[in-house]
Write an enzyme that holds these catalytic residues in place. Structure first.
Site, short mmCIF file in Angstrom:
data_model
loop_
_atom_site.label_atom_id
_atom_site.label_comp_id
_atom_site.label_asym_id
_atom_site.label_seq_id
_atom_site.Cartn_x
_atom_site.Cartn_y
_atom_site.Cartn_z
CD1 TRP A 69 -0.30 -1.69 3.03
CD2 TRP A 69 0.48 0.36 3.43
NE1 TRP A 69 0.41 -1.74 4.21
CE2 TRP A 69 0.88 -0.49 4.48
CE3 TRP A 69 0.84 1.70 3.48
CZ2 TRP A 69 1.64 -0.04 5.55
CZ3 TRP A 69 1.60 2.15 4.55
CH2 TRP A 69 2.00 1.29 5.57
CD GLU A 90 11.32 -3.92 -1.16
OE1 GLU A 90 11.57 -3.98 0.07
OE2 GLU A 90 10.52 -3.14 -1.66
CB CYS A 114 10.88 -0.66 1.54
SG CYS A 114 11.41 -0.22 -0.12
#
Length: 513
Positions: A149, A246, A280
């Site tokens: 998201w 990932e 991330c």
């Protein structure tokens, strides 16, 4: 109040009520694809893929080129959809969801033919006299793509275009938090001329994603949490299909004594708070050498007073809402754990009391250490955790004292020192004098170490990762095979003499290699 919650339905599909993270008001109902829907989508992809694979790469690339123009033409619609579902700052939506997608489409459209063209490779040794080696890049077939998201449009588009240009069909699922931003990827590429069934973006939740992973695809590309990534890996292993994962990060920033502190302070804010910290490769731990610690902290706090939050600022908003109520709960828990263990909160440290939605104030804390959850786990929020260290070697040791290894950044005026420290950080990639940029550079292979993932995406390696690299060996001359049956002692003795000649008596074997 949850961003999505189950509601009763009269059919076999799960229904979710969606809410805005900005207003908390209902925004619509999501009907999740079930196992039958997934099976139908994979079957359609399987039927569509051979014709797409037979399409010349140059023609496939033209679809990406047209998609680039559509992204630019429809950027306001894309930004509005992403902001409505996530609450992120509009500037973040522009840079992550428009610029990055446009850059990716342009790059892969230009280089796909080069990356995937048939190649000849020299056969080493004496066998090279008689044999030729050809390499063909063959698409795997149907790729399952599961995305999260935090970058709902870009993460579908970037991975899908690599798999598609390699000749695969793709069945994708975005997050139930941001379903319609992900669905835009299918709309854009279909409008650009992609044939029916070659890319399908399904609307759904975790059960939908699990059905894709278990549905008979030929590879899975997953971006998301460590816990779910482990389940994906196990499912792929049981089917003997490849996957790239990932996963999470807890990236470290090292500020050396000779750093440009003003630039480093800007980098700390941007690296920690871009995309509301839902990145991330976001900076989660900042290690500052003692001799410049006080000045660095002063600059950080000074710049922090200028940070604006709330959609009332429009394009001038710096830090948006938290995208998901479950992530907000993690942020709050990590900050409270740090506070209870002795961390000092200089700024923020709470929900924004002036805003109605899921807004957490940009936060600066010091006196942190590795006993705290916020320094050990992925917080994924707009938090600057600053720790004083004696020197760069201590900073490096602490940076590597993590179960994660996705990215990192080093700040110094000495390029050689920066390269040395960056290479010593046990991460998938690193930046010097900038926040983590590697995912946004299409030529850079991207992937994590340790708990941060398996495999690499992007660039030449990423596109070829959606192919089987097939070697084809061709005999040059024909005639009688020198090693044909029957075997004999004489032929074995001849082989011994040949090996002795190549690698003991003469340098010929080494030269031919």
């Amino acid at each position: 109040m949850a961003i999505y919650e189950p509601i009763e339905s009269s059919d076999s599909r799960r229904h979710l009520q969606l809410r805005s993270p900005v207003t908390l008001e209902p925004t619509g109902e999501l009907i999740c694809a079930n196992a039958e829907d997934v099976a139908d989508a994979i079957a359609l992809a399987r039927r569509a893929q051979p014709a797409w694979a037979a399409t010349p790469i140059r023609e496939r690339a033209k679809v990406a080129e047209r998609a680039l123009q559509l992204v630019l033409e429809r950027q306001d619609e894309i930004i509005d959809t992403v902001v409505a579902e996530t609450g992120k700052a509009r500037a973040d939506a522009m840079s992550m969801e428009i610029y990055s997608v446009a850059d990716s489409l342009c790059y892969y459209a230009k280089h796909a033919e080069e990356f995937l063209k048939p190649r000849k490779r020299r056969v080493p040794g004496i066998m090279g006299i008689a044999k030729q080696l050809h390499i063909r890049y063959k698409p795997l077939g149907v790729v399952g793509l599961i995305t999260p998201w935090n970058g709902p449009f870009v993460l579908v588009m970037n991975q899908a275009v690599q798999a598609l240009l390699a000749g695969n069909a793709v069945v994708a699922k975005g997050s139930e938090v941001t379903p319609y931003s992900a669905k835009l990827a299918e709309t854009i590429l279909r409008d650009a001329g992609l044939p029916e069934g070659v890319l399908q973006v399904l609307l759904g939740d975790g059960e939908t994603g699990a059905a894709i992973v278990r549905g008979g695809v030929d590879k899975v590309s997953f971006t998301g949490s460590v816990a779910t990534g482990r389940k994906v890996a196990e499912a792929c292993a049981s089917q003997l299909i490849p996957c790239t994962l990932e996963l999470g990060g807890n990236d470290a920033m090292i500020v050396c004594a000779d750093a440009d502190l003003d630039r480093a302070a800007d980098g700390a804010w941007l690296g920690s708070c871009m995309n509301t910290g839902h990145y991330c490769c976001g900076t989660e731990r900042i290690y500052v050498v003692a001799s410049v610690y006080d000045e660095f902290l002063r600059l950080v706090l000074e710049k922090g007073r200028q940070v604006r939050q709330g959609n009332q600022h429009g394009w001038a908003e710096d830090v948006g809402a938290v995208f998901w109520d479950r992530q907000l709960a993690i942020i709050e828990a990590h900050v409270e754990d740090a506070r209870a263990r002795g961390a000092t909160i200089h700024q923020g440290g709470r929900r924004n009391p002036d805003l109605h939605g899921l807004y957490y104030e940009p936060t600066v804390m010091t006196d942190v250490d590795n006993t705290m959850d916020i320094m050990n786990h992925e917080t994924f929020g707009p938090i600057l955790c600053i720790q004083k260290v004696a020197d760069e070697e201590e900073a490096l040791r602490l940076a590597n004292d993590s179960e994660f290894g996705l990215n990192g950044n080093v700040w110094t005026r000495d390029k050689d020192k920066g390269l040395r420290l960056a290479a010593a950080i046990d991460t998938g990639s690193c930046s010097i004098n900038d926040m983590a940029l590697s995912y946004g550079i299409p030529t850079a292979p991207f992937g994590g170490r340790k708990q941060s993932g398996v495999g690499q995406v992007n660039g030449k390696k990423g596109m070829r990762g959606y192919c089987h690299e097939m070697p084809i060996v061709v005999d040059r001359f024909g005639g009688k095979m020198p090693n044909a049956y029957p075997n004999s002692a004489e032929s074995a003795e001849g082989m011994r003499k040949l090996m002795d000649f190549l690698w003991r008596k003469t340098p010929l074997g080494k030269w031919l290699a």
